[in-house]
Design a protein around this motif. Structure first.
Motif, mmCIF file in Angstrom:
data_model
loop_
_atom_site.group_PDB
_atom_site.id
_atom_site.type_symbol
_atom_site.label_atom_id
_atom_site.label_comp_id
_atom_site.label_asym_id
_atom_site.label_seq_id
_atom_site.Cartn_x
_atom_site.Cartn_y
_atom_site.Cartn_z
ATOM 1 N N ILE A 23 0.838 -1.197 0.000
ATOM 2 C CA ILE A 23 0.000 0.000 0.000
ATOM 3 C C ILE A 23 0.880 1.257 0.000
ATOM 4 O O ILE A 23 0.627 2.219 -0.735
ATOM 5 C CB ILE A 23 -0.936 0.029 1.234
ATOM 6 C CG1 ILE A 23 -2.090 -0.964 1.053
ATOM 7 C CG2 ILE A 23 -1.488 1.426 1.458
ATOM 8 C CD1 ILE A 23 -3.160 -0.510 0.104
ATOM 9 N N PHE A 24 1.938 1.248 0.811
ATOM 10 C CA PHE A 24 2.808 2.416 0.936
ATOM 11 C C PHE A 24 3.609 2.646 -0.343
ATOM 12 O O PHE A 24 3.854 3.785 -0.738
ATOM 13 C CB PHE A 24 3.732 2.246 2.137
ATOM 14 C CG PHE A 24 2.994 2.104 3.437
ATOM 15 C CD1 PHE A 24 2.450 3.213 4.070
ATOM 16 C CD2 PHE A 24 2.793 0.855 4.011
ATOM 17 C CE1 PHE A 24 1.750 3.084 5.259
ATOM 18 C CE2 PHE A 24 2.095 0.718 5.205
ATOM 19 C CZ PHE A 24 1.568 1.844 5.823
ATOM 20 N N VAL A 25 4.012 1.548 -0.996
ATOM 21 C CA VAL A 25 4.723 1.665 -2.267
ATOM 22 C C VAL A 25 3.795 2.252 -3.322
ATOM 23 O O VAL A 25 4.178 3.140 -4.094
ATOM 24 C CB VAL A 25 5.262 0.295 -2.721
ATOM 25 C CG1 VAL A 25 5.923 0.411 -4.092
ATOM 26 C CG2 VAL A 25 6.252 -0.257 -1.714
ATOM 27 N N LEU A 26 2.545 1.788 -3.355
ATOM 28 C CA LEU A 26 1.566 2.303 -4.311
ATOM 29 C C LEU A 26 1.261 3.780 -4.059
ATOM 30 O O LEU A 26 1.081 4.554 -5.004
ATOM 31 C CB LEU A 26 0.271 1.482 -4.233
ATOM 32 C CG LEU A 26 0.340 0.073 -4.827
ATOM 33 C CD1 LEU A 26 -0.954 -0.691 -4.542
ATOM 34 C CD2 LEU A 26 0.574 0.137 -6.337
ATOM 35 N N LEU A 27 1.207 4.175 -2.798
ATOM 36 C CA LEU A 27 0.995 5.589 -2.466
ATOM 37 C C LEU A 27 2.086 6.444 -3.104
ATOM 38 O O LEU A 27 1.800 7.519 -3.654
ATOM 39 C CB LEU A 27 1.006 5.791 -0.950
ATOM 40 C CG LEU A 27 -0.251 5.407 -0.170
ATOM 41 C CD1 LEU A 27 -0.010 5.538 1.328
ATOM 42 C CD2 LEU A 27 -1.424 6.285 -0.586
ATOM 43 N N GLY A 28 3.306 5.954 -3.028
ATOM 44 C CA GLY A 28 4.420 6.695 -3.620
ATOM 45 C C GLY A 28 4.288 6.811 -5.120
ATOM 46 O O GLY A 28 4.509 7.887 -5.695
ATOM 47 N N PHE A 29 3.915 5.729 -5.781
ATOM 48 C CA PHE A 29 3.763 5.765 -7.231
ATOM 49 C C PHE A 29 2.627 6.701 -7.645
ATOM 50 O O PHE A 29 2.760 7.481 -8.595
ATOM 51 C CB PHE A 29 3.493 4.355 -7.775
ATOM 52 C CG PHE A 29 4.724 3.500 -7.876
ATOM 53 C CD1 PHE A 29 5.877 3.976 -8.494
ATOM 54 C CD2 PHE A 29 4.738 2.205 -7.365
ATOM 55 C CE1 PHE A 29 7.017 3.187 -8.588
ATOM 56 C CE2 PHE A 29 5.860 1.405 -7.460
ATOM 57 C CZ PHE A 29 7.001 1.901 -8.077
ATOM 58 N N PHE A 30 1.498 6.624 -6.954
ATOM 59 C CA PHE A 30 0.355 7.475 -7.301
ATOM 60 C C PHE A 30 0.658 8.950 -7.037
ATOM 61 O O PHE A 30 0.097 9.825 -7.702
ATOM 62 C CB PHE A 30 -0.892 7.050 -6.513
ATOM 63 C CG PHE A 30 -1.607 5.866 -7.095
ATOM 64 C CD1 PHE A 30 -2.073 5.881 -8.400
ATOM 65 C CD2 PHE A 30 -1.830 4.727 -6.327
ATOM 66 C CE1 PHE A 30 -2.724 4.780 -8.943
ATOM 67 C CE2 PHE A 30 -2.491 3.622 -6.852
ATOM 68 C CZ PHE A 30 -2.936 3.653 -8.164
ATOM 69 N N ALA A 31 1.517 9.228 -6.060
ATOM 70 C CA ALA A 31 1.853 10.617 -5.738
ATOM 71 C C ALA A 31 2.878 11.201 -6.710
ATOM 72 O O ALA A 31 3.054 12.420 -6.764
ATOM 73 C CB ALA A 31 2.388 10.700 -4.307
#
Length: 203
Positions: A23-31
């Protein structure tokens, strides 16, 4: 009915327990404005699909890959983290027009980046999935795969919603792309450490 609920329960617990940090990795990509929604979705599904597929194959072949070698996947997030850090340091921002087809190769590179980071982050999942799959029928493995696909969509939706949240979204979008390189590098080092991969170089 109870039998199928058991399979569903196993699949949900397997996925949630091994992908919570995703989830945290995806947050970084989406940001990160460098990455488009489509690229992240495709890359995430390719990564999860690769982990699932290899684990399923390994369960049929009774193949177990030593954790120290799986840890080599940690090179992927370290590489992408260092590269993104270099881009930020040199002021390289990629707010490209998504209709610009000359950027297609860069888009493919982003998909590969998301895929490799997803595989690296979940590399140790193989050692968990494989023995569980080895005790399941082909039908059960296929069912678990379908559940994984649905849960991957939920993971993507949750991360995307957080980034676009009225209150939380703004600071995540503002600072997330600056944090991503450090998260990726730390992730790669953690994968190396937990897998004991450093011993391959010390021998």
């Amino acid at each position: 009915m109870g039998y199928m609920l058991g399979v569903f329960g196993v699949a949900i617990v397997m996925f949630a327990s091994t992908n919570i940090d995703d989830i945290f990795v995806l947050l970084g990509f989406f940001a990160d404005r460098k990455f488009r929604l489509r690229q992240i979705v495709i890359g995430q599904y390719l990564g999860i699909g690769a982990l699932y597929g290899f684990s399923a194959l390994a369960s049929f072949l009774v193949l177990v890959v030593p954790a120290t070698y799986i840890g080599l996947l940690g090179l992927a997030p370290i590489y992408f983290g260092v590269r993104r850090l270099w881009e930020l340091w040199n002021g390289i921002e990629t707010g490209d027009d998504p209709e610009d087809h000359t950027k297609a190769s860069a888009g493919h590179g982003n998909i590969v980046a998301v895929t490799l980071v997803t595989i690296a982050n979940g590399g140790d999942n193989i050692s968990i999935y494989t023995p569980i799959f080895a005790t399941r029928s082909a039908y059960e493995i296929l069912t678990i795969g379908c559940i994984f696909a649905v849960l991957t969509a939920i993971w993507l939706a949750a991360a995307h919603s957080l980034v676009n949240h009225p209150t939380l979204g703004a600071p995540i979008r503002r600072h997330g792309h600056r944090i991503v390189p450090f998260v990726l590098i730390a992730l790669g080092i953690l994968i190396f450490y937990e897998a004991g991969t450093a011993t391959l170089f010390w021998r």
